[in-house]
Design an enzyme around this catalytic site. Structure first.
Site, PDB file in Angstrom:
ATOM      1  N   SER A   7       0.521  -0.727   0.164  1.00 15.31           N
ATOM      2  CA  SER A   7       0.554   0.269   0.366  1.00 15.31           C
ATOM      3  C   SER A   7       0.768   0.980   0.383  1.00 15.31           C
ATOM      4  O   SER A   7       1.144   1.225   0.485  1.00 15.31           O
ATOM      5  CB  SER A   7      -0.596  -0.271   1.430  1.00 15.31           C
ATOM      6  OG  SER A   7      -1.322   1.760   1.428  1.00 15.31           O
ATOM      7  N   HIS A  32      -1.358  -1.395  -4.443  1.00 12.27           N
ATOM      8  CA  HIS A  32      -2.753  -1.060  -3.319  1.00 12.27           C
ATOM      9  C   HIS A  32      -2.800   0.199  -3.836  1.00 12.27           C
ATOM     10  O   HIS A  32      -1.570   1.124  -2.619  1.00 12.27           O
ATOM     11  CB  HIS A  32      -2.594  -2.050  -2.274  1.00 12.27           C
ATOM     12  CG  HIS A  32      -4.125  -2.109  -1.950  1.00 12.27           C
ATOM     13  ND1 HIS A  32      -5.475  -2.472  -2.330  1.00 12.27           N
ATOM     14  CD2 HIS A  32      -4.267  -1.197  -0.452  1.00 12.27           C
ATOM     15  CE1 HIS A  32      -6.186  -1.902  -1.408  1.00 12.27           C
ATOM     16  NE2 HIS A  32      -5.613  -0.499  -0.082  1.00 12.27           N
ATOM     17  N   ASP A  34      -4.713   3.625  -1.635  1.00 14.31           N
ATOM     18  CA  ASP A  34      -6.421   3.854  -0.974  1.00 14.31           C
ATOM     19  C   ASP A  34      -6.348   5.116  -1.014  1.00 14.31           C
ATOM     20  O   ASP A  34      -5.822   6.451  -0.449  1.00 14.31           O
ATOM     21  CB  ASP A  34      -5.419   3.841   0.704  1.00 14.31           C
ATOM     22  CG  ASP A  34      -5.208   2.374   1.008  1.00 14.31           C
ATOM     23  OD1 ASP A  34      -6.216   1.753   1.146  1.00 14.31           O
ATOM     24  OD2 ASP A  34      -3.591   2.356   1.105  1.00 14.31           O
ATOM     25  N   MET A  36      -9.260   7.686   0.183  1.00 14.49           N
ATOM     26  CA  MET A  36     -10.464   8.215   0.909  1.00 14.49           C
ATOM     27  C   MET A  36     -10.454   9.492   1.037  1.00 14.49           C
ATOM     28  O   MET A  36     -10.014  10.842  -0.435  1.00 14.49           O
ATOM     29  CB  MET A  36      -9.463   8.365   2.336  1.00 14.49           C
ATOM     30  CG  MET A  36      -8.472   7.360   2.679  1.00 14.49           C
ATOM     31  SD  MET A  36      -7.421   7.367   3.884  1.00 14.49           S
ATOM     32  CE  MET A  36      -6.376   5.568   4.037  1.00 14.49           C
ATOM     33  N   HIS A  65      -8.583   0.979  -3.971  1.00  9.34           N
ATOM     34  CA  HIS A  65      -9.231   0.653  -3.127  1.00  9.34           C
ATOM     35  C   HIS A  65     -10.337   2.000  -2.695  1.00  9.34           C
ATOM     36  O   HIS A  65      -9.580   2.592  -1.866  1.00  9.34           O
ATOM     37  CB  HIS A  65      -8.313   0.300  -1.316  1.00  9.34           C
ATOM     38  CG  HIS A  65      -9.947  -0.005  -0.543  1.00  9.34           C
ATOM     39  ND1 HIS A  65      -8.651  -0.432   0.441  1.00  9.34           N
ATOM     40  CD2 HIS A  65     -10.684   0.070   0.062  1.00  9.34           C
ATOM     41  CE1 HIS A  65      -9.235  -0.221   1.439  1.00  9.34           C
ATOM     42  NE2 HIS A  65     -10.611  -0.302   0.922  1.00  9.34           N
ATOM     43  N   MET A  67     -12.499   4.534  -0.441  1.00 13.35           N
ATOM     44  CA  MET A  67     -12.824   4.686   0.960  1.00 13.35           C
ATOM     45  C   MET A  67     -13.240   5.911   0.260  1.00 13.35           C
ATOM     46  O   MET A  67     -13.204   6.931   0.853  1.00 13.35           O
ATOM     47  CB  MET A  67     -12.226   4.649   1.802  1.00 13.35           C
ATOM     48  CG  MET A  67     -11.531   3.195   1.806  1.00 13.35           C
ATOM     49  SD  MET A  67      -9.956   3.499   2.618  1.00 13.35           S
ATOM     50  CE  MET A  67      -8.640   3.346   1.945  1.00 13.35           C
ATOM     51  N   MET A 136     -11.271  -6.579   5.439  1.00 13.15           N
ATOM     52  CA  MET A 136     -11.049  -5.421   5.769  1.00 13.15           C
ATOM     53  C   MET A 136     -10.703  -6.306   7.360  1.00 13.15           C
ATOM     54  O   MET A 136     -10.801  -6.427   8.053  1.00 13.15           O
ATOM     55  CB  MET A 136     -11.521  -3.499   6.116  1.00 13.15           C
ATOM     56  CG  MET A 136     -11.531  -2.826   4.336  1.00 13.15           C
ATOM     57  SD  MET A 136      -9.813  -2.515   4.074  1.00 13.15           S
ATOM     58  CE  MET A 136      -8.733  -1.527   5.372  1.00 13.15           C
ATOM     59  N   ASP A 174      -6.632  -6.499   4.354  1.00 12.83           N
ATOM     60  CA  ASP A 174      -5.930  -5.205   4.532  1.00 12.83           C
ATOM     61  C   ASP A 174      -5.888  -4.719   5.627  1.00 12.83           C
ATOM     62  O   ASP A 174      -6.552  -4.699   6.050  1.00 12.83           O
ATOM     63  CB  ASP A 174      -6.744  -4.258   3.176  1.00 12.83           C
ATOM     64  CG  ASP A 174      -6.221  -2.851   3.338  1.00 12.83           C
ATOM     65  OD1 ASP A 174      -5.072  -2.269   3.854  1.00 12.83           O
ATOM     66  OD2 ASP A 174      -6.543  -2.343   2.600  1.00 12.83           O
TER      67      ASP A 174
HETATM   68  C1  DX5 Z   1      -6.924   1.754   5.711  1.00 13.99           C
HETATM   69  C2  DX5 Z   1      -5.970   0.604   4.175  1.00 13.99           C
HETATM   70  C3  DX5 Z   1      -4.814  -0.348   4.036  1.00 13.99           C
HETATM   71  C4  DX5 Z   1      -3.265   0.485   4.841  1.00 13.99           C
HETATM   72  C5  DX5 Z   1      -2.835  -0.985   5.454  1.00 13.99           C
HETATM   73  O1  DX5 Z   1      -7.460   2.157   5.200  1.00 13.99           O
HETATM   74  O2  DX5 Z   1      -6.579   0.836   2.828  1.00 13.99           O
HETATM   75  O3  DX5 Z   1      -4.467  -0.128   2.801  1.00 13.99           O
HETATM   76  O4  DX5 Z   1      -2.600   1.309   3.872  1.00 13.99           O
HETATM   77  O5  DX5 Z   1      -1.923  -0.523   6.135  1.00 13.99           O
HETATM   78  P1  DX5 Z   1      -0.957  -1.059   7.416  1.00 13.99           P
HETATM   79  O6  DX5 Z   1      -0.711  -2.324   6.287  1.00 13.99           O
HETATM   80  O7  DX5 Z   1      -0.118  -0.308   7.729  1.00 13.99           O
HETATM   81  O8  DX5 Z   1      -2.434  -1.593   7.984  1.00 13.99           O
HETATM   82 ZN    ZN Z   2      -6.477  -0.280   1.795  1.00 12.76          ZN
END
Ligand code: DX5
Ligand code: ZN
Length: 215
Positions: A7, A32, A34, A36, A65, A67, A136, A174
């Protein structure tokens, strides 16, 4: 072999190109990303211009991903960024079937993500239509959180559901993945592990990816 999806949330945003090029030399299967929006999750990360910049330098497929609320409104925009896999939250989609169809019609692979508190059973009538399910193992919004063990039970339940449904969906997990939780997830039947903090805080990120890959 376990597939690894590093990620970028834990990468160095002031020098992303260096980290993306580092990952090109790794055994990662995909990157990956993320995304948001500060509404679906209580944090804001990065959006389309950054994905496009990553696309320019990444030799790995991109796994986005999302969010965000109303992800169905952004299918075209995500495709235009060169994303291979568009990953939407079950909790953000009123018409999940329509959204999954739209993602596939746009030429991307479709994935559905479940928050830690959403039961696997909610996927019964969509799992045959998706390429991947993301479970998750933290509440989404932040990197570096602790692994929630409920994910282990859910991986086993999802493995059963996939077998019963004749689905070929891969199982991705994840949040809070490290060598110890990664091994538990691999034993439970996960196919792909996302790892942010574990990879980027390691002295040797390529070795950290390798260690997860060979779990
Ligand atoms: C959290 C994200 C993850 C995050 C994982 O909202 O979806 O992808 O980056 O990070 P680690 O591996 O540090 O928990
Ligand atoms: Zn993620």
């Amino acid at each position: 072999m376990i597939q690894v999806a590093p990620s970028l949330l834990s990468a160095n945003f002031a020098d992303l190109r260096t980290d993306v090029e580092l990952l090109n030399r790794s055994e990662a299967s995909m990157l990956h990303l993320d995304i948001m929006d500060g509404v679906f999750v209580p944090n804001i990360s990065f959006g389309f211009p950054v994905i496009k910049a990553v696309r320019k330098y990444s030799q790995k497929p991109l796994d986005a991903h999302l969010m965000i609320v109303n992800p169905q409104n952004y299918v075209g925009a995500v495709r235009d960024c060169g994303v291979e896999m568009m990953n939407v939250h079950y909790e953000a989609c009123t018409h999940l079937n329509r959204t999954v169809q739209a993602i596939k019609a746009a030429g991307m692979k479709a994935a559905v993500t479940l928050n830690p508190s959403t039961p696997v059973a909610m996927l019964e009538d969509i799992v045959a239509d998706v390429d991947m399910v993301l479970l998750m193992s933290v509440n989404p919004g932040f990197g570096g959180q602790s692994f929630l063990p409920v994910a282990l039970k859910k991986v086993r339940q999802l493995r059963d559901l996939i077998a019963r449904s004749g689905s070929s969906a891969l199982i991705q997990v994840d949040g809070g993945v490290n060598l110890e939780t990664g091994r538990q997830l691999a034993d439970a039947g996960a196919d792909i592990l996302v790892a942010g903090n574990y990879v980027f805080s390691a002295p040797d990120p390529l070795a950290a990816i390798h260690d997860l890959h060979v779990l």
